[in-house]
Write an enzyme that holds these catalytic residues in place. Structure first.
Site, PDB file in Angstrom:
ATOM      1  N   CYS B  87       3.014  -4.288   6.998  1.00  0.00           N
ATOM      2  CA  CYS B  87       3.262  -5.500   6.213  1.00  0.00           C
ATOM      3  C   CYS B  87       1.960  -5.970   5.550  1.00  0.00           C
ATOM      4  O   CYS B  87       1.415  -5.268   4.721  1.00  0.00           O
ATOM      5  CB  CYS B  87       3.916  -6.553   7.080  1.00  0.00           C
ATOM      6  SG  CYS B  87       4.755  -7.833   6.123  1.00  0.00           S
ATOM      7  N   HIS B 204       8.571  -3.664   9.870  1.00  0.00           N
ATOM      8  CA  HIS B 204       7.944  -3.965  11.165  1.00  0.00           C
ATOM      9  C   HIS B 204       8.563  -3.151  12.309  1.00  0.00           C
ATOM     10  O   HIS B 204       9.440  -3.656  13.010  1.00  0.00           O
ATOM     11  CB  HIS B 204       8.124  -5.447  11.498  1.00  0.00           C
ATOM     12  CG  HIS B 204       7.295  -6.350  10.642  1.00  0.00           C
ATOM     13  ND1 HIS B 204       5.987  -6.645  10.919  1.00  0.00           N
ATOM     14  CD2 HIS B 204       7.593  -7.018   9.505  1.00  0.00           C
ATOM     15  CE1 HIS B 204       5.509  -7.467   9.997  1.00  0.00           C
ATOM     16  NE2 HIS B 204       6.458  -7.705   9.125  1.00  0.00           N
ATOM     17  N   GLU B 206       7.325  -2.616  15.110  1.00  0.00           N
ATOM     18  CA  GLU B 206       6.970  -3.271  16.384  1.00  0.00           C
ATOM     19  C   GLU B 206       7.985  -4.324  16.807  1.00  0.00           C
ATOM     20  O   GLU B 206       7.956  -4.779  17.946  1.00  0.00           O
ATOM     21  CB  GLU B 206       5.556  -3.874  16.307  1.00  0.00           C
ATOM     22  CG  GLU B 206       5.415  -5.190  15.543  1.00  0.00           C
ATOM     23  CD  GLU B 206       5.302  -5.036  14.027  1.00  0.00           C
ATOM     24  OE1 GLU B 206       5.636  -3.953  13.501  1.00  0.00           O
ATOM     25  OE2 GLU B 206       4.882  -6.014  13.371  1.00  0.00           O
TER      26      GLU B 206
END
Lengths: 80, 233
Positions: B87, B204, B206
């Site tokens: 990002c 993302h 994660e």
């Protein structure tokens, strides 16, 4: 000394913000606008009175930070 | 895995990233402040997390890319060290010259926060060995400036050298403008540098690593990195 750095998008780079502004102008009835490209203006105060030196410094500032030369052009002006 | 997560003022995804790295690798990463000139000794993965470094002033990632710690990251990458930017981290890597191109304002001008589908183009990289080539994964995006652009020559090179690792597609893995939420060229969601050790991506991974998150499709990226580094050691 007063100086100005103007950063504009290179031609061919899509500018969604400029397009949105263009559309807004049209909806406000501001006729005759063919297209809008959005850019940035930096007003900079320079120490000293050496114009040539100021120009070199501004170019360095633009190359290192103010402009992303992948997508942007810049113009420096020492206004005096 | 000895990961280092960079921390810039205005970043807000560094804890998500640290939590995921700890969860998957079993080891908490070092959190490295932007004013540092060195990475911790023995670092084998640098992660540039998401957020809004310096409030996105000037251009997204522009100011963070010039922070002192980025000189250390550049020399780490030059020696072949693995770098992952997510990002805002992707934007920072582009601004720092570690990756080509720029992330522009989303084509529809909206900040978009939702799950997207990504096709994993290759599995033979340290970042994607946890997936199969052609696999489609679901991960969240949250950005206003994720519209990847580069000049035609650069994009042709990225495609020709297989450096587009993740691409926005429909759930079936077929590229479709309707699923390319930000208007990125060729639906590019994540790219590799020419040496194959620096990856930048807008989505993302994660945030999709535990069942409680509703999906674990992002986990393969981190598990793959752990596996790669364990084998390299």
């Amino acid at each position: 000394m007063k100086a100005r750095v103007t950063v504009t998008l290179k031609s061919g780079v899509l500018d969604p913000q400029g397009k949105a502004i263009e559309g807004a102008l049209r909806s406000l009835g501001v006729d005759g606008v063919a297209s809008v490209r959005q850019g940035k203006v930096f007003d900079v105060e320079i120490d000293g009175a050496d114009k040539a030196k100021a120009e070199t410094l501004l170019k360095e500032a633009a190359d290192k930070l103010l402009a992303n030369t992948v997508i942007e052009n810049y113009r420096v002006e020492v206004l005096g | 895995m000895k990961a280092a997560v960079l921390v810039f003022p205005g970043i807000n995804r560094e804890r998500d990233m640290a939590r995921t790295l700890q969860l998957v690798s079993g080891r908490a990463p070092a959190m490295v402040w932007h004013a540092e000139h060195d990475l911790p000794a023995g670092t084998d993965l640098v992660v540039v997390p998401g957020g809004f470094s310096y409030g996105d002033y000037l251009r997204c990632g522009a100011i963070a890319a010039r922070a002192p710690v980025m000189d250390a990251v550049r020399s780490f990458a030059a020696k072949g060290g693995l770098v992952l930017g997510v990002c805002n981290g992707f934007q920072i890597l582009c601004e720092s010259g570690l990756l080509p191109g720029v992330l522009m304002r989303n084509a529809q001008l909206k900040f978009i926060c939702r799950d997207v589908y990504l096709k994993v183009e290759r599995s033979d990289t340290p970042f994607t060995r946890g997936y199969n080539a052609g696999q489609v994964i679901r991960v969240p995006v949250a950005h206003g400036e994720g519209n990847y652009i580069a000049d035609g020559e650069t994009v042709a090179k990225l495609e020709g050298e297989g450096r587009v690792l993740f691409r926005y597609t429909g759930p079936d893995g077929i590229p479709d403008p309707n699923w390319n939420h930000n208007g990125a060229m060729n639906g590019i969601a994540g790219i590799l540098n020419e040496h194959g050790n620096v990856l930048g991506m807008m989505p993302h991974p994660e945030n999709h690593v535990e069942e409680v998150m509703g999906c674990t499709d992002g986990r393969g990226l981190f598990a793959g990195l752990v596996d790669h580094l364990a084998k390299a050691a």
